[in-house]
Design an enzyme around this catalytic site. Structure first.
Site, PDB file in Angstrom:
ATOM      1  N   GLU A  88      -7.224   4.476   7.341  1.00 54.11           N
ATOM      2  CA  GLU A  88      -7.094   5.923   7.088  1.00 54.11           C
ATOM      3  C   GLU A  88      -8.351   6.474   6.424  1.00 54.11           C
ATOM      4  OE1 GLU A  88      -3.269   5.390   5.276  1.00 54.11           O
ATOM      5  OE2 GLU A  88      -2.593   4.779   7.264  1.00 54.11           O
ATOM      6  N   LYS A  91       0.101   4.218  -0.341  1.00 56.97           N
ATOM      7  CA  LYS A  91      -0.557   5.391   0.261  1.00 56.97           C
ATOM      8  C   LYS A  91      -0.266   6.629  -0.591  1.00 56.97           C
ATOM      9  CE  LYS A  91      -0.437   3.093   4.673  1.00 56.97           C
ATOM     10  NZ  LYS A  91      -0.510   3.186   6.133  1.00 56.97           N
ATOM     11  N   GLY A 144       1.720   2.054  10.720  1.00 49.74           N
ATOM     12  CA  GLY A 144       2.634   3.196  10.616  1.00 49.74           C
ATOM     13  C   GLY A 144       3.299   3.579  11.934  1.00 49.74           C
ATOM     14  N   ASN A 188       0.860  -1.185   0.000  1.00 47.64           N
ATOM     15  CA  ASN A 188       0.000   0.000   0.000  1.00 47.64           C
ATOM     16  C   ASN A 188       0.895   1.234   0.000  1.00 47.64           C
ATOM     17  OD1 ASN A 188      -1.850   1.996   0.452  1.00 47.64           O
ATOM     18  ND2 ASN A 188      -2.549   1.229   2.443  1.00 47.64           N
ATOM     19  N   GLU A 209      -6.049  -5.177  10.137  1.00 45.48           N
ATOM     20  CA  GLU A 209      -5.007  -4.179  10.393  1.00 45.48           C
ATOM     21  C   GLU A 209      -5.342  -3.409  11.669  1.00 45.48           C
ATOM     22  OE1 GLU A 209      -2.819  -2.879   6.668  1.00 45.48           O
ATOM     23  OE2 GLU A 209      -4.747  -1.916   6.489  1.00 45.48           O
ATOM     24  N   SER A 257       2.769  -2.281  10.269  1.00 47.46           N
ATOM     25  CA  SER A 257       4.212  -2.260  10.518  1.00 47.46           C
ATOM     26  C   SER A 257       4.917  -3.585  10.206  1.00 47.46           C
ATOM     27  CB  SER A 257       4.504  -1.829  11.959  1.00 47.46           C
ATOM     28  OG  SER A 257       4.011  -0.528  12.190  1.00 47.46           O
ATOM     29  N   HIS A 278      -9.880   0.976   4.333  1.00 48.81           N
ATOM     30  CA  HIS A 278      -8.600   1.148   5.032  1.00 48.81           C
ATOM     31  C   HIS A 278      -8.797   2.066   6.242  1.00 48.81           C
ATOM     32  CE1 HIS A 278      -4.545   2.451   5.970  1.00 48.81           C
ATOM     33  NE2 HIS A 278      -4.181   1.288   5.466  1.00 48.81           N
TER      34      HIS A 278
HETATM   35  P1  PGA Z   1       2.315   0.144   7.634  1.00 49.58           P
HETATM   36  O1  PGA Z   1       0.892   0.332   6.903  1.00 49.58           O
HETATM   37  O2  PGA Z   1       2.913  -1.120   7.102  1.00 49.58           O
HETATM   38  O3  PGA Z   1       3.111   1.372   7.246  1.00 49.58           O
HETATM   39  O4  PGA Z   1       2.042   0.061   9.089  1.00 49.58           O
HETATM   40  C1  PGA Z   1       0.034  -0.750   6.694  1.00 49.58           C
HETATM   41  C2  PGA Z   1      -1.249  -0.303   6.041  1.00 49.58           C
HETATM   42  O5  PGA Z   1      -1.753   0.777   6.398  1.00 49.58           O
HETATM   43  O6  PGA Z   1      -1.787  -0.979   5.160  1.00 49.58           O
END
Ligand code: PGA
Length: 249
Positions: free
Chosen positions: A98, A14, A172, A12, A166, A212, A96
């Site tokens: 976010e 982003k 993140g 992803n 997740e 992460s 997601h």
């Molecule tokens: P991250 O993000 O690996 O940076 O924690 C995962 C995601 O949001 O899909």
């Protein structure tokens, strides 16, 4: 994971990168040795979907990071599954954290998007996950089951759906769920699918973990029976993404 479920790794990206840096990442991926027993999907920013699809080797699929719930119309700033398909892109990430927590998208809207994307023939990476206060309040199961229900109510054909667990506190933050913490929720999600959808769907649906994931943590996570792959943010922009794709080897 069960041999009947093909390992699945999503990257992803982003809202990161530009043509130069994503082009370099794509070159790295195209020339890497990746095992063919893993499905790999890269979720590019909407404006780079066409670019990513044209440059990435055909063995890698591309995903949009979001889409709207109807085919076209007066929805400024949105993109539709029809447009995504028109760029040769075959997957979309929906729900997601976010989208849910930064942009306020509800379970209901996420479900409507899932229904429309599937009806247009896209594969859907449907995301769910609890926030830290919810985990600490002991309501992780309640939260992820509610989110899963809003998705499941809109799915007829589960072969096109990958469920991404997740935990929001792990996204993140550098704070990966432990393999046991992740496995524990994945088992419960599979049980939920068994009792609310069918035994067959519970057995065949890929449940992937995100939050992460790194080259360092992926192997142990991948060794858990119900972790069928990953959705990777930060590390998907780095060469270590190749190690994550090959986590089962
Ligand atoms: P991250 O993000 O690996 O940076 O924690 C995962 C995601 O949001 O899909």
């Amino acid at each position: 994971m069960s041999p009947s479920r093909k390992f699945f790794v999503g990257g992803n990206w982003k809202m990161n990168g530009d043509k130069k840096s994503l082009g370099e990442l794509i070159d790295t991926m195209n020339s890497a040795k990746v095992h063919s027993d893993t499905d790999v999907v890269c979720a590019a920013p909407a404006i780079y979907l066409d670019f990513a699809r044209q440059k990435l080797d055909a063995k890698f699929a591309v995903a949009a990071q979001n889409c709207y719930k109807v085919a076209k119309g007066a929805f400024t700033g949105e993109i539709s599954p029809a447009m995504i398909k028109d760029c040769g892109v075959t997957w979309v990430v929906l729900g997601h954290s976010e989208r849910r927590h930064v942009f306020g998208e509800s379970d209901e809207l996420t479900g409507q998007k899932v229904a429309h994307a599937l009806s247009e023939g896209l594969g859907v990476i449907a995301c769910i996950g609890e926030k830290l206060d919810q985990r600490e309040a002991g309501i992780t199961e309640k939260v992820v089951f509610e989110q899963t229900k809003a998705i499941a109510d809109n799915v007829k054909d589960w072969s096109k759906v990958v469920l991404a667990y997740e935990p929001v506190w792990a996204i993140g933050t550098g704070k990966t769920a432990t393999p046991l913490q992740a496995q524990e929720v994945h088992v419960k999600l599979r049980d939920w699918l068994k009792s609310h959808v069918s035994e067959e769907v519970a057995k065949s649906t890929r449940i992937i973990y995100g939050g992460s994931v790194t080259g360092g943590t992926c192997k142990e996570l991948a060794s858990q029976a119900d972790i069928d792959g990953f959705l990777v943010g930060g590390a998907s922009l780095k060469a270590e993404f190749i190690d994550i794709i090959n986590a089962k080897h």
